[in-house]
Design a protein around this motif. Structure first.
Motif, PDB file in Angstrom:
ATOM      1  N   ASP A   1       0.857  -1.181   0.000  1.00 50.67           N
ATOM      2  CA  ASP A   1       0.000   0.000   0.000  1.00 50.67           C
ATOM      3  C   ASP A   1       0.894   1.231   0.000  1.00 50.67           C
ATOM      4  O   ASP A   1       1.663   1.444   0.935  1.00 50.67           O
TER       5      ASP A   1
ATOM      6  N   ALA B   1      -5.887   0.252  -7.714  1.00 52.14           N
ATOM      7  CA  ALA B   1      -4.902  -0.775  -7.394  1.00 52.14           C
ATOM      8  C   ALA B   1      -4.500  -1.534  -8.659  1.00 52.14           C
ATOM      9  O   ALA B   1      -5.205  -1.517  -9.668  1.00 52.14           O
TER      10      ALA B   1
ATOM     11  N   VAL C   1      -1.541  -1.131  -4.085  1.00 47.87           N
ATOM     12  CA  VAL C   1      -2.555  -0.092  -3.895  1.00 47.87           C
ATOM     13  C   VAL C   1      -1.864   1.253  -4.112  1.00 47.87           C
ATOM     14  O   VAL C   1      -0.952   1.622  -3.376  1.00 47.87           O
TER      15      VAL C   1
END
Length: 189
Positions: free
Chosen positions: A97, A179, A128
């Motif tokens: 992320d 994503a 992400v």
């Protein structure tokens, strides 16, 4: 085709100087040099047969192709992989992320995360990044969507580029447009 014109006296003299610096490939077969009369024109050269001319052609080496760049749309996966990704059946082995990171921190996290995933033997990484924004290319470092705009370039220029089989948009359950799936090649060893 006309007969060769022969060498002028100056050309013949220069040729003799050059020929004296060269070692013959087959000394036993070499004819003895004939002295040229100073005032007379040198003997005309006989035209060479076509085969002899063809042997003198030098082969030019073919340049190697440039390294392949990562293209998110290229078809590098079989139909089963693509079908599972579209349906959301793919379960990522590793998640990265990059929300809340600046460009430098996001780059470092991406490179270390891909290295970690490869070391673990992961095949699919969920990355992400946030939704892409319409961004002016000159302004990508200061607006929203900057990380997403740079990810493909970073992956293509990284040492991991040869280990990446494909990059695809993630299914809606894994973040959709915000994503990406990075599919790694199977390590051979």
């Amino acid at each position: 085709m006309s007969a060769p014109r022969g060498l002028s006296a100056d050309e013949a003299e220069a040729w003799e100087k050059v020929a004296a610096t060269v070692d013959r490939l087959h000394p036993a077969k070499a004819p003895s040099p004939m002295p040229l009369p100073k005032a007379a024109a040198p003997p005309k050269r006989q035209p060479q047969p076509r085969k002899a001319v063809m042997k003198q052609v030098r082969q030019v080496p073919v340049p190697k192709p440039a390294p392949k760049q990562i293209d998110a749309t290229r078809n590098t996966l079989d139909a089963g992989w693509d079908k599972r990704m579209r349906s959301g059946a793919v379960q990522p082995d590793f998640t990265l992320d990059l929300h809340g990171h600046g460009l430098d921190a996001a780059y470092n996290r991406l490179m270390s995360g891909v290295a970690q995933a490869r070391a673990m033997g992961a095949r699919t990484i969920l990355l992400v990044t946030g939704k892409p924004r319409p961004v002016d290319p000159a302004d990508r470092g200061h607006t929203r969507g900057a990380i997403r705009a740079k990810v493909l370039d970073w992956l293509a220029a990284s040492s991991h580029h040869s280990a990446i089989a494909a990059v695809r948009r993630a299914h809606i359950r894994h973040g959709g447009e915000g994503a990406l799936y990075i599919v790694l090649r199977r390590e051979r060893g």
